[in-house]
Motif scaffolding. Sequence first.
Motif, PDB file in Angstrom:
ATOM      1  N   MET A   1      -2.273  11.202   3.790  1.00 15.13           N
ATOM      2  CA  MET A   1      -2.876   9.912   4.095  1.00 15.13           C
ATOM      3  C   MET A   1      -2.119   9.276   5.254  1.00 15.13           C
ATOM      4  N   ALA A   2      -2.860   8.672   6.148  1.00 18.00           N
ATOM      5  CA  ALA A   2      -2.251   8.026   7.303  1.00 18.00           C
ATOM      6  C   ALA A   2      -1.463   6.795   6.860  1.00 18.00           C
ATOM      7  N   ASP A   3      -0.445   6.478   7.619  1.00 12.45           N
ATOM      8  CA  ASP A   3       0.337   5.281   7.366  1.00 12.45           C
ATOM      9  C   ASP A   3      -0.578   4.063   7.515  1.00 12.45           C
ATOM     10  N   ILE A   4      -0.510   3.165   6.563  1.00 14.70           N
ATOM     11  CA  ILE A   4      -1.397   1.999   6.545  1.00 14.70           C
ATOM     12  C   ILE A   4      -1.275   1.174   7.832  1.00 14.70           C
ATOM     13  N   PHE A   5      -0.073   1.113   8.392  1.00 16.66           N
ATOM     14  CA  PHE A   5       0.126   0.343   9.622  1.00 16.66           C
ATOM     15  C   PHE A   5      -0.585   1.001  10.799  1.00 16.66           C
ATOM     16  N   ASP A   6      -0.611   2.335  10.825  1.00 22.55           N
ATOM     17  CA  ASP A   6      -1.358   3.039  11.874  1.00 22.55           C
ATOM     18  C   ASP A   6      -2.853   2.776  11.743  1.00 22.55           C
ATOM     19  N   VAL A   7      -3.319   2.743  10.510  1.00 16.38           N
ATOM     20  CA  VAL A   7      -4.748   2.536  10.266  1.00 16.38           C
ATOM     21  C   VAL A   7      -5.185   1.153  10.732  1.00 16.38           C
ATOM     22  N   ILE A   8      -4.425   0.126  10.364  1.00 13.15           N
ATOM     23  CA  ILE A   8      -4.851  -1.231  10.718  1.00 13.15           C
ATOM     24  C   ILE A   8      -4.438  -1.634  12.132  1.00 13.15           C
ATOM     25  N   ALA A   9      -3.743  -0.758  12.832  1.00 11.94           N
ATOM     26  CA  ALA A   9      -3.350  -1.059  14.215  1.00 11.94           C
ATOM     27  C   ALA A   9      -4.562  -1.090  15.143  1.00 11.94           C
ATOM     28  N   ASP A  10      -5.616  -0.382  14.789  1.00 15.46           N
ATOM     29  CA  ASP A  10      -6.804  -0.323  15.632  1.00 15.46           C
ATOM     30  C   ASP A  10      -7.658  -1.577  15.465  1.00 15.46           C
ATOM     31  N   GLY A  11      -8.005  -2.205  16.566  1.00 18.06           N
ATOM     32  CA  GLY A  11      -8.771  -3.444  16.547  1.00 18.06           C
ATOM     33  C   GLY A  11     -10.156  -3.308  15.933  1.00 18.06           C
ATOM     34  N   THR A  12     -10.831  -2.203  16.199  1.00 17.24           N
ATOM     35  CA  THR A  12     -12.167  -2.012  15.627  1.00 17.24           C
ATOM     36  C   THR A  12     -12.083  -1.889  14.114  1.00 17.24           C
ATOM     37  N   ARG A  13     -11.071  -1.183  13.617  1.00 22.57           N
ATOM     38  CA  ARG A  13     -10.916  -1.066  12.161  1.00 22.57           C
ATOM     39  C   ARG A  13     -10.592  -2.423  11.543  1.00 22.57           C
ATOM     40  N   ARG A  14      -9.766  -3.223  12.227  1.00 22.53           N
ATOM     41  CA  ARG A  14      -9.494  -4.575  11.716  1.00 22.53           C
ATOM     42  C   ARG A  14     -10.768  -5.414  11.699  1.00 22.53           C
ATOM     43  N   ASP A  15     -11.600  -5.263  12.732  1.00 27.26           N
ATOM     44  CA  ASP A  15     -12.870  -5.999  12.770  1.00 27.26           C
ATOM     45  C   ASP A  15     -13.768  -5.586  11.610  1.00 27.26           C
ATOM     46  N   ILE A  16     -13.810  -4.302  11.308  1.00 26.97           N
ATOM     47  CA  ILE A  16     -14.618  -3.813  10.192  1.00 26.97           C
ATOM     48  C   ILE A  16     -14.083  -4.383   8.880  1.00 26.97           C
ATOM     49  N   LEU A  17     -12.770  -4.344   8.695  1.00 30.79           N
ATOM     50  CA  LEU A  17     -12.174  -4.889   7.469  1.00 30.79           C
ATOM     51  C   LEU A  17     -12.477  -6.379   7.337  1.00 30.79           C
ATOM     52  N   GLN A  18     -12.364  -7.108   8.433  1.00 32.67           N
ATOM     53  CA  GLN A  18     -12.656  -8.546   8.416  1.00 32.67           C
ATOM     54  C   GLN A  18     -14.114  -8.796   8.043  1.00 32.67           C
ATOM     55  N   LEU A  19     -15.012  -8.035   8.629  1.00 31.29           N
ATOM     56  CA  LEU A  19     -16.434  -8.184   8.332  1.00 31.29           C
ATOM     57  C   LEU A  19     -16.701  -7.896   6.852  1.00 31.29           C
ATOM     58  N   LEU A  20     -16.122  -6.823   6.327  1.00 34.26           N
ATOM     59  CA  LEU A  20     -16.311  -6.488   4.915  1.00 34.26           C
ATOM     60  C   LEU A  20     -15.732  -7.573   4.006  1.00 34.26           C
ATOM     61  N   ARG A  21     -14.606  -8.142   4.410  1.00 38.21           N
ATOM     62  CA  ARG A  21     -13.996  -9.228   3.629  1.00 38.21           C
ATOM     63  C   ARG A  21     -14.920 -10.443   3.606  1.00 38.21           C
ATOM     64  N   GLU A  22     -15.435 -10.803   4.760  1.00 41.75           N
ATOM     65  CA  GLU A  22     -16.317 -11.972   4.855  1.00 41.75           C
ATOM     66  C   GLU A  22     -17.603 -11.772   4.053  1.00 41.75           C
ATOM     67  N   ARG A  23     -18.165 -10.584   4.136  1.00 45.32           N
ATOM     68  CA  ARG A  23     -19.414 -10.317   3.416  1.00 45.32           C
ATOM     69  C   ARG A  23     -19.179 -10.290   1.911  1.00 45.32           C
ATOM     70  N   ALA A  24     -18.046  -9.771   1.486  1.00 46.29           N
ATOM     71  CA  ALA A  24     -17.721  -9.771   0.052  1.00 46.29           C
ATOM     72  C   ALA A  24     -17.532 -11.205  -0.434  1.00 46.29           C
ATOM     73  N   ALA A  25     -16.893 -12.040   0.385  1.00 52.29           N
ATOM     74  CA  ALA A  25     -16.675 -13.438   0.019  1.00 52.29           C
ATOM     75  C   ALA A  25     -17.995 -14.196  -0.100  1.00 52.29           C
ATOM     76  N   SER A  26     -19.006 -13.750   0.635  1.00 47.94           N
ATOM     77  CA  SER A  26     -20.312 -14.411   0.556  1.00 47.94           C
ATOM     78  C   SER A  26     -21.192 -13.805  -0.536  1.00 47.94           C
ATOM     79  N   GLY A  27     -20.628 -12.903  -1.336  1.00 49.40           N
ATOM     80  CA  GLY A  27     -21.356 -12.364  -2.477  1.00 49.40           C
ATOM     81  C   GLY A  27     -22.022 -11.020  -2.257  1.00 49.40           C
TER      82      GLY A  27
END
Length: 137
Positions: A1-27
């Motif tokens: 498994m890749a190091d978590i810091f390497d995974v979240i270092a990419d801006g597009t992956r952070r954008d995807i995580l943020q989008l998923l977080r926001e959508r989950a928060a909206s139900g």
Amino acid sequence: MADIFDVIADGTRRDILQLLRERAASGEHGTSVSQIVNELGVSQPTVSKHLKVLREAELVSVREEGQHRYYRLSTAPLDEVDDWLVPFFDDGIAAADAAAAGTSLTDSAAAAADLVGRAAASTKHAFESVLKKMPGR
């Protein structure tokens, strides 16, 4: 498994995580690849490539319904990042509080205050982590 810091270092992956977080928060109970593509304005192959990395790092889970895949954020792997970051915030808070108070402590008082502050922050973090993992939260 890749190091978590390497995974979240990419801006597009952070954008995807943020989008998923926001959508989950909206139900939302999952977000399709096409919804991610539309929201972020990134090509489908690029989104799929990044989702694969996020799946391998266990930062997202996927649910298949026919030919559609729905992704959800899995926050547990981010606890490692949180654990690593907490001490940096604790130090900054203690220094800011002391500066705001305009007082200086003796070395032993400062050491005791630092120890109590770290213990409190660590306890708060542990408590919040447990609460996040409880069903229904």
